[in-house]
Each structure stands twice: as structure tokens, then as C-alpha cells.
Design an enzyme around this catalytic site. Structure first.
Site, PDB file in Angstrom:
ATOM      1  N   HIS A   1       8.267   5.075 -12.463  1.00  0.00           N
ATOM      2  CA  HIS A   1       9.167   5.833 -11.583  1.00  0.00           C
ATOM      3  C   HIS A   1       9.670   7.092 -12.300  1.00  0.00           C
ATOM      4  CE1 HIS A   1      10.158   1.633  -9.796  1.00  0.00           C
ATOM      5  NE2 HIS A   1       9.315   2.233  -8.980  1.00  0.00           N
TER       6      HIS A   1
ATOM      7  N   LYS B   1       9.945  -6.461   1.201  1.00  0.00           N
ATOM      8  CA  LYS B   1      10.194  -7.120  -0.085  1.00  0.00           C
ATOM      9  C   LYS B   1      11.474  -7.934  -0.001  1.00  0.00           C
ATOM     10  CE  LYS B   1       7.820  -3.565  -2.739  1.00  0.00           C
ATOM     11  NZ  LYS B   1       7.935  -2.454  -3.673  1.00  0.00           N
TER      12      LYS B   1
ATOM     13  N   ARG C   1      -0.305   5.091  -7.831  1.00  0.00           N
ATOM     14  CA  ARG C   1      -0.894   4.463  -9.011  1.00  0.00           C
ATOM     15  C   ARG C   1      -2.354   4.091  -8.771  1.00  0.00           C
ATOM     16  NH1 ARG C   1       3.546  -0.206  -9.255  1.00  0.00           N
ATOM     17  NH2 ARG C   1       2.910  -0.085  -7.079  1.00  0.00           N
TER      18      ARG C   1
ATOM     19  N   SER D   1       7.577  -3.113 -10.728  1.00  0.00           N
ATOM     20  CA  SER D   1       8.898  -3.761 -10.793  1.00  0.00           C
ATOM     21  C   SER D   1       8.758  -5.275 -10.676  1.00  0.00           C
ATOM     22  CB  SER D   1       9.790  -3.240  -9.666  1.00  0.00           C
ATOM     23  OG  SER D   1      10.039  -1.881  -9.840  1.00  0.00           O
TER      24      SER D   1
HETATM   25  O1  PNS Z   1       9.496   1.107  -3.872  1.00  0.00           O
HETATM   26  P1  PNS Z   1       9.005   0.670  -2.515  1.00  0.00           P
HETATM   27  O2  PNS Z   1       9.471  -0.736  -2.210  1.00  0.00           O
HETATM   28  O3  PNS Z   1       7.522   0.830  -2.362  1.00  0.00           O
HETATM   29  O4  PNS Z   1       9.694   1.657  -1.470  1.00  0.00           O
HETATM   30  C1  PNS Z   1       9.486   1.505  -0.082  1.00  0.00           C
HETATM   31  C2  PNS Z   1      10.562   2.277   0.660  1.00  0.00           C
HETATM   32  C3  PNS Z   1      11.950   1.782   0.304  1.00  0.00           C
HETATM   33  C4  PNS Z   1      10.440   3.764   0.334  1.00  0.00           C
HETATM   34  C5  PNS Z   1      10.291   2.055   2.186  1.00  0.00           C
HETATM   35  O5  PNS Z   1      10.349   0.687   2.505  1.00  0.00           O
HETATM   36  C6  PNS Z   1      11.278   2.838   3.036  1.00  0.00           C
HETATM   37  O6  PNS Z   1      11.068   4.005   3.282  1.00  0.00           O
HETATM   38  N1  PNS Z   1      12.362   2.148   3.448  1.00  0.00           N
HETATM   39  C7  PNS Z   1      13.409   2.750   4.247  1.00  0.00           C
HETATM   40  C8  PNS Z   1      13.232   2.338   5.715  1.00  0.00           C
HETATM   41  C9  PNS Z   1      12.220   3.242   6.414  1.00  0.00           C
HETATM   42  O7  PNS Z   1      12.295   4.456   6.360  1.00  0.00           O
HETATM   43  N2  PNS Z   1      11.235   2.595   7.093  1.00  0.00           N
HETATM   44  C10 PNS Z   1      10.176   3.278   7.803  1.00  0.00           C
HETATM   45  C11 PNS Z   1       8.983   3.479   6.896  1.00  0.00           C
HETATM   46  S1  PNS Z   1       7.673   4.361   7.689  1.00  0.00           S
END
Ligand code: PNS
Length: 161
Positions: free
Chosen positions: A17, A41, A91, A128
């Protein structure tokens, strides 16, 4: 100089990150690291406030970076901070599959674009999930997290008295 939003669950924030933040800061100037909820998650080891603190400690030496928790949608957080775009790190091809669908969705619903930066190949194995796994079992995570955050991440897994 622009502001970009780097959203993630950051549970916890690691060296991969940090590499993305450093690249984004170099390219755009200002980076808002958005600690968010990923509905796919399960809630991990770290409460939101701790995730923010760990990311702040890791990024403290990079100019133009702020870390904040946001509820709701990444596109709303991007609008709120006036971000030019969302930035994501890639990645592996598997990351691309997931990120591309999110990027198209975020553009379709809110016209918010996503720019990818490739992970440093030396760091692309870090996740993570495995950091949590190894830390929870007393293993050594020092090669995967910022030295500034190692103690707090390890402490989060220590039995509290
Ligand atoms: O580190 P991650 O878990 O890959 O991050 C994913 C994250 C938090 C960026 C994604 O789940 C997200 O954008 N969550 C906020 C809710 C949202 O915008 N949902 C619509 C996604 S198209």
C-alpha cells in the site's frame, strides 16, 4: 498538482500500500488514503480507527498524504475530497479482474475514473490477509509492514490483559 483518492480496507496497511501511495503522491501531488469498508471481506482484526492510525504512521514521511475513514461509496468520498480520480495498485492479473469491474462500475454510476499503478514487483506478494494470519500466530511480519507500524500491528494481536 491534483488530489486523488486511494480507497481500500487497509486491514492492515502494508508496504505494498505504501508503495502505491508513494507513486500516487509523486504523480499527482496530493493523496487522500480512504479507509473504507469492503462488503466482500469480513470485518478483520483492526477497527477502523486503528487502520487509520497505522496508515497515518506509515505515510507520515510522504508529503501531500492524508488518511481518513469514509463510510459509504468510494465515488462519494472521491467527490467529497475533490479527487481527480481514484487510484488503485495492481499486483497480479487477478487484481486487475476485480479492479476493472469496480472501475467500470464507478465510472458508470458517477463518472469517477480510476487510474492504476503497478505494484513494485518486490512487494507484490504482500497481502493484508496473510499479514493478519501470520501476526495472529506469532510469526514475523517485519518484511511486509512499515517499521513505523510494526509495533502497533503486533500489539493488536497480543492478548490484552
Ligand atoms: O482493499 P480492498 O478491500 O480491496 O478495497 C476495496 C474497497 C474498500 C476499495 C471497495 O470495497 C470499496 O470501494 N468500498 C466502498 C463501497 C463502494 O464504493 N462500493 C462500490 C464498489 S464498485
Amino acid at each position: 498538482m491534483s488530489t486523488v483518492l486511494y480507497p481500500g480496507s487497509f486491514d492492515p496497511f502494508h508496504l505494498g500500500h505504501l508503495d502505491v501511495v508513494a507513486q500516487a503522491a509523486e504523480l499527482f501531488g496530493n493523496v487522500v488514503v480512504a479507509v473504507m469498508h469492503n462488503p466482500d471481506k469480513p470485518s478483520g482484526a483492526f477497527p477502523t480507527a486503528e487502520r487509520v492510525k497505522v496508515a497515518q504512521d506509515a505515510c507520515a514521511h510522504i508529503q501531500g498524504v492524508t488518511v481518513e475513514a469514509f463510510p459509504g461509496l468510494a465515488v462519494d468520498a472521491a467527490r467529497k475530497v475533490g479527487a481527480l480520480c481514484i487510484v488503485k495498485g495492481l499486483r497480479t492479473p487477478a487484481d486487475f479482474e476485480v479492479e476493472q469491474q469496480m472501475a467500470h462500475t464507478n465510472f458508470a454510476v458517477a463518472a469517477v475514473r480510476t487510474v492504476y499503478v503497478p505494484s513494485d514487483p518486490a512487494l507484490s506478494f504482500i497481502s493484508s490477509r496473510y499479514i493478519r494470519d501470520i501476526a495472529a500466530n506469532g510469526g514475523d511480519i517485519s518484511s511486509m509492514v512499515s517499521p513505523a507500524t510494526l509495533a502497533s500491528i503486533v500489539a493488536a494481536f497480543s492478548p490484552r490483559s
